[in-house]
Design a protein around this motif. Structure first.
Motif, short mmCIF file in Angstrom:
data_model
loop_
_atom_site.label_atom_id
_atom_site.label_comp_id
_atom_site.label_asym_id
_atom_site.label_seq_id
_atom_site.Cartn_x
_atom_site.Cartn_y
_atom_site.Cartn_z
N MET A 21 29.42 -44.55 1.14
CA MET A 21 29.95 -43.20 1.31
C MET A 21 30.45 -42.61 0.00
O MET A 21 30.44 -41.40 -0.21
CB MET A 21 31.09 -43.22 2.34
CG MET A 21 30.63 -43.53 3.75
SD MET A 21 29.62 -42.20 4.45
CE MET A 21 30.86 -40.93 4.65
N ILE A 22 30.99 -43.41 -0.88
CA ILE A 22 31.54 -42.91 -2.14
C ILE A 22 30.69 -43.32 -3.33
O ILE A 22 30.34 -42.50 -4.18
CB ILE A 22 32.99 -43.43 -2.34
CG1 ILE A 22 33.89 -42.88 -1.21
CG2 ILE A 22 33.53 -43.01 -3.70
CD1 ILE A 22 35.30 -43.40 -1.26
N ILE A 23 30.34 -44.61 -3.39
CA ILE A 23 29.64 -45.14 -4.56
C ILE A 23 28.25 -44.52 -4.71
O ILE A 23 27.87 -44.10 -5.82
CB ILE A 23 29.54 -46.67 -4.48
CG1 ILE A 23 30.95 -47.29 -4.55
CG2 ILE A 23 28.68 -47.21 -5.62
CD1 ILE A 23 30.96 -48.79 -4.41
N PHE A 24 27.48 -44.43 -3.62
CA PHE A 24 26.12 -43.92 -3.74
C PHE A 24 26.08 -42.47 -4.25
O PHE A 24 25.35 -42.17 -5.20
CB PHE A 24 25.36 -44.04 -2.42
CG PHE A 24 24.01 -43.39 -2.46
CD1 PHE A 24 22.95 -44.00 -3.13
CD2 PHE A 24 23.79 -42.15 -1.86
CE1 PHE A 24 21.70 -43.40 -3.19
CE2 PHE A 24 22.55 -41.55 -1.92
CZ PHE A 24 21.50 -42.17 -2.59
N PRO A 25 26.83 -41.52 -3.63
CA PRO A 25 26.80 -40.15 -4.17
C PRO A 25 27.26 -40.07 -5.62
O PRO A 25 26.71 -39.27 -6.40
CB PRO A 25 27.77 -39.39 -3.25
CG PRO A 25 27.81 -40.18 -2.00
CD PRO A 25 27.67 -41.60 -2.42
N LEU A 26 28.26 -40.89 -5.97
CA LEU A 26 28.76 -40.88 -7.35
C LEU A 26 27.69 -41.35 -8.33
O LEU A 26 27.41 -40.70 -9.34
CB LEU A 26 30.01 -41.76 -7.46
CG LEU A 26 30.68 -41.81 -8.83
CD1 LEU A 26 31.16 -40.42 -9.24
CD2 LEU A 26 31.85 -42.79 -8.81
N VAL A 27 27.05 -42.49 -8.00
CA VAL A 27 26.01 -43.04 -8.88
C VAL A 27 24.81 -42.09 -8.93
O VAL A 27 24.24 -41.86 -10.00
CB VAL A 27 25.57 -44.43 -8.39
CG1 VAL A 27 24.36 -44.93 -9.17
CG2 VAL A 27 26.72 -45.42 -8.50
N PHE A 28 24.44 -41.51 -7.79
CA PHE A 28 23.31 -40.59 -7.73
C PHE A 28 23.57 -39.35 -8.60
O PHE A 28 22.69 -38.90 -9.34
CB PHE A 28 23.06 -40.17 -6.28
CG PHE A 28 21.88 -39.25 -6.13
CD1 PHE A 28 20.59 -39.75 -6.04
CD2 PHE A 28 22.06 -37.86 -6.07
CE1 PHE A 28 19.49 -38.90 -5.90
CE2 PHE A 28 20.98 -37.01 -5.93
CZ PHE A 28 19.70 -37.53 -5.84
#
Length: 270
Positions: free
Chosen positions: A1-8
């Motif tokens: 929920m947090i890590i994927f959007p941030l990395v993307f």
């Protein structure tokens, strides 16, 4: 929920993604960040407006919130009614609040100008003026979020021991001296937490500005903050890579503000 959007988002900020979502894209390194930092026409004015909006709104909300909390600290007749009325602005969504104030402040038919005229004062354009828009938006933000600062401060006041203030009163300290030298030092950790939470939220203000001023924060970008700027780059101009870079820089601004506030709060606590 947090890590994927941030990395993307971080990954996207290093590309030249533009136009259709499935269009070919390539890595361009720090080019987007350099373009953003060199953009003195919209990026830096948006940074200035964002910080200006946040600082002024949060300072006034903190002062008003503390004042109201001190007034409501002692039990009085109608206390529950006052507290209920106080939280009404918090119950409405920011978009609804924006539309409400858009109607109230309408230059022609709004009740605000009718009241000014009845008082013999000149009519104002409010949100229709390039110079008055940002102060007006700050006023709307203060109206909606001062109750939150009041409730947080009031919660902090309710946990303070009464003995230090009573001892200061016995020693002859007046109300201002007790507030400055006893109440505020004890309340400071709560105030810092409230200021940090409200500052982060104010930095991200979007709904009210977009609902009242539309895309770009107005025709002359007079109310364009970093959030509005990044939204326009994404959905109006489809400059996904550049918008991602702006959002990364925006995140760094938020982190920097939080660090400064937390460090300042720690020094004051010591």
């Amino acid at each position: 929920m947090i890590i994927f959007p941030l990395v993307f988002t971080v990954n996207l900020s290093f590309t030249n993604a533009f136009g259709a979502v499935n269009a070919d894209e390539r890595y361009v390194g720090l080019l987007n960040f350099i373009d953003a930092i060199e953009d003195i026409r919209r990026f830096w004015p948006a940074v200035e407006r964002t910080i200006y909006f946040t600082v002024v709104a949060v300072v006034i909300e903190t002062i008003f919130g503390l004042a109201l909390a001190m007034l409501m600290r002692k039990a009085f007749r109608g206390n529950r009614i006052v507290r209920t009325v106080l939280v009404i602005p918090l119950l409405a969504t920011p978009v609804a609040v924006g539309i409400l104030w858009l109607l109230i402040l309408d230059p022609t038919n709004g009740i605000a100008n009718h009241l000014l005229s009845a008082a013999g004062l000149p009519r104002l354009e409010f949100l229709g003026s390039a110079s008055q828009s940002l102060p007006t938006l700050m006023g709307i933000d203060i109206w909606q979020w001062t109750p939150m600062m009041t409730l947080l401060t009031l919660a902090g006041l309710s946990t303070l021991p009464s003995e230090p203030e009573e001892a200061a009163q016995v020693d002859g300290a007046n109300a201002w001296q007790r507030l400055r030298h006893v109440v505020l030092p004890l309340l400071w950790p709560t105030l810092v937490a409230a200021i940090v939470l409200r500052s982060v939220d104010a930095l991200k203000t979007f709904d009210i500005i977009y609902a009242t001023k539309g895309p770009g924060g107005g025709s002359d970008f007079e109310a364009e903050t970093l959030n509005i700027y990044a939204y326009g780059l994404t959905f109006d101009y489809q400059e996904y890579g550049f918008a991602a870079a702006v959002l990364v820089l925006f995140t760094l601004v938020i982190v920097g503000v939080v660090v400064i506030l937390r460090r300042g709060g720690s020094r004051e606590a010591k």
